[in-house]
Design an enzyme around this catalytic site. Structure first.
Site, PDB file in Angstrom:
ATOM      1  N   ASN A 138    -118.340 -24.538   6.624  1.00  0.00           N
ATOM      2  CA  ASN A 138    -119.082 -25.693   6.967  1.00  0.00           C
ATOM      3  C   ASN A 138    -119.088 -27.112   5.672  1.00  0.00           C
ATOM      4  O   ASN A 138    -119.428 -28.159   6.031  1.00  0.00           O
ATOM      5  CB  ASN A 138    -120.834 -25.843   6.649  1.00  0.00           C
ATOM      6  CG  ASN A 138    -121.430 -24.680   7.877  1.00  0.00           C
ATOM      7  OD1 ASN A 138    -120.601 -23.143   7.281  1.00  0.00           O
ATOM      8  ND2 ASN A 138    -122.515 -24.974   8.267  1.00  0.00           N
ATOM      9  N   VAL A 184    -119.372 -32.379   6.580  1.00  0.00           N
ATOM     10  CA  VAL A 184    -120.535 -31.725   6.173  1.00  0.00           C
ATOM     11  C   VAL A 184    -121.147 -31.247   7.144  1.00  0.00           C
ATOM     12  O   VAL A 184    -122.197 -32.086   8.064  1.00  0.00           O
ATOM     13  CB  VAL A 184    -121.542 -31.782   5.065  1.00  0.00           C
ATOM     14  CG1 VAL A 184    -122.269 -30.703   4.526  1.00  0.00           C
ATOM     15  CG2 VAL A 184    -119.974 -32.298   3.828  1.00  0.00           C
ATOM     16  N   CYS A 185    -120.882 -30.239   7.775  1.00  0.00           N
ATOM     17  CA  CYS A 185    -121.735 -29.317   9.252  1.00  0.00           C
ATOM     18  C   CYS A 185    -123.059 -29.502   8.845  1.00  0.00           C
ATOM     19  O   CYS A 185    -123.011 -27.459   8.074  1.00  0.00           O
ATOM     20  CB  CYS A 185    -120.752 -28.359  10.020  1.00  0.00           C
ATOM     21  SG  CYS A 185    -119.627 -29.277  10.721  1.00  0.00           S
ATOM     22  N   LEU A 186    -124.349 -29.748   9.257  1.00  0.00           N
ATOM     23  CA  LEU A 186    -125.576 -29.251   8.604  1.00  0.00           C
ATOM     24  C   LEU A 186    -126.331 -29.724   9.896  1.00  0.00           C
ATOM     25  O   LEU A 186    -126.284 -30.578  10.317  1.00  0.00           O
ATOM     26  CB  LEU A 186    -125.631 -29.678   7.467  1.00  0.00           C
ATOM     27  CG  LEU A 186    -125.813 -29.086   6.223  1.00  0.00           C
ATOM     28  CD1 LEU A 186    -126.092 -29.438   4.523  1.00  0.00           C
ATOM     29  CD2 LEU A 186    -126.584 -27.634   6.311  1.00  0.00           C
TER      30      LEU A 186
END
Length: 436
Positions: free
Chosen positions: A85, A92-94
């Site tokens: 992520n 930033v994968c959130l």
């Protein structure tokens, strides 16, 4: 940007800076709170353990209605993807940031803030980050377990190489790299042509805290991974968004040792620089001299017999603290000498504190570095109180971020017989302190 938005961001920054979380730090230029730098220290017992991961946070004019954008900076120039992520390119994968689909209720809301974002990113740094990749959450076969172990192994290596060693070498000007001299927003404003590096002191202090842990990790990994063995490629890694390289722990160990010696050498230069500051009657020298006199007077006034404080050769930048063990404690009968070096950049740069008298203690590293923290960094009396509290605490709460002596910590929080062994080793070091 509205005044309310600026007030909200400023408040959040202040709360993190004054908070007790030793693994988070934030900073910004005084002229622009919309652009924030954040540092996350990798969680213990993970491949990210005690690594220094930096992020850039940009707030829009709509904050907090709209989530800020977050970019990972610690990527070795876009070459290392530290997590499924956290991409090599910095993405930033959130779900909380709107950069990844999430379950209902996981999306951004104005009730959340910068600290919740940083904690969410930190939670990605788990003991098994392989499971963060969609479709691999339930990977349980023997092949999967081997892949997981291989992924963890290369993250641990690159955490040490990129986030710790490369970063500290840059800060210290090792291997011909230009020294990054700016520790604070104020200093940066005075010379805006130089890159803003707000976490230099933060990382140097913690490097000294965790040096023993770094060394132990390398020694353990050397048993498992021969130098020049290539990293395994993961099925979810692709060109330009992966982690390619080979194990080189022997080299990392040597580089780690050089960094430690360089920081200690830097600490010793403060003594010489302090003497010059005294001769020139600089305000920082007068400030430290005045604080020393006020502190010693205050302790005399209250009749304190548990400590003795003096300046080394009359230099207000080098203090010697002698701590006498209180009766009916594990330190009873002991006498411990502690050296405190102060930088000409104090209070932007924290004191470096080292136990000269050897002691077996969970808050004192094998090299004598004392792990403590304060919020009123400009007040040296507060520093002294925090140092003594760290050494004297009888029933400490478990916080792995403060355990700078791995052997002592393992015994103290181990089985009952191990805790007895910790107490015996501590008492032996206390008894030996009188002969040191």
């Amino acid at each position: 940007m509205s005044n309310q938005s600026v007030i909200r961001i400023t408040k959040e920054l202040r709360e993190i800076q004054r908070g007790s979380d030793l693994s988070l730090a934030v900073a910004c230029r005084d002229v622009d709170v919309r652009h924030v730098r954040a540092m996350i220290v990798g969680p213990p017992d993970t491949p990210y353990e005690f690594g220094f991961f930096e992020f850039q946070v940009k707030f829009s004019r709509d904050y907090p209605t709209r989530a800020p954008s977050v970019t990972a900076i610690t990527t070795d120039g876009g070459q290392v993807r530290f997590n499924p992520n956290i991409y090599a390119g910095g993405k930033v994968c959130l779900s909380i940031l709107g950069t990844w689909r999430g379950e209902p209720g996981e999306e951004w809301s104005s009730a959340q803030g910068l600290e919740s974002i940083l904690i969410s990113i930190q939670s990605l740094m788990s003991s098994n980050p392989y499971e963060n990749e969609p479709g691999f959450e339930d990977a349980k076969s023997e092949h999967d377990k081997k892949q997981q172990a291989a992924y963890v192994a290369k993250i641990r290596h690159e955490t040490l190489r990129v986030s710790v060693i490369n970063r500290l070498e840059k800060y210290l000007g090792i291997n011909g790299q230009p020294v990054a001299p700016y520790n604070s927003a104020r200093e940066f404003e005075e010379s805006s042509e130089v890159q803003f590096e707000p976490f230099m002191d933060f990382c140097k202090r913690r490097f000294l805290w965790y040096y023993e842990s770094y060394c132990r990790s390398i020694d353990e990994e050397l048993k498992k991974h021969k130098d020049k063995t290539a990293f395994s490629k993961m099925p979810f890694e692709g060109p330009g968004n992966d982690m390619v390289g080979a194990f080189q722990y022997t080299s990392l160990k040597k580089r780690l040792e050089v960094i430690y010696e360089k920081i200690m050498e830097e600490t010793r230069t403060w003594e010489r620089e302090g003497k010059v500051a005294v001769m020139r009657e600089l305000s920082i020298a007068n400030n430290l001299q005045r604080q020393f006199e006020q502190i010693t007077e205050a302790y005399k006034k209250h009749g304190s017999v548990g400590l003795d404080l003096c300046l080394v050769e009359g230099n207000p930048f080098v203090w010697d603290l002698v701590l006498f063990g209180r009766p009916m404690t594990n330190l009873d009968g002991g006498m411990f000498r502690i050296r405190i070096h102060l930088s000409p950049q104090f209070p932007d740069v924290f004191p470096r504190v080292q136990m000269i008298t050897p002691i077996f203690h969970h808050r004192v590293s094998p090299q004598g570095i004392i792990c403590y923290e304060v919020t009123r960094r400009e007040d040296l009396k507060t520093h002294l109180e925090a140092i003594m509290a760290a050494i004297e605490e009888e029933n400490p709460a478990y916080d792995p971020r403060t355990l700078v002596n791995p052997e002592a910590a393992k015994l103290l929080w181990g089985k009952p017989e191990e805790k007895k062994m910790y107490n015996r080793k501590l008492r032996r070091s206390v008894q030996a302190s009188l002969e040191y």
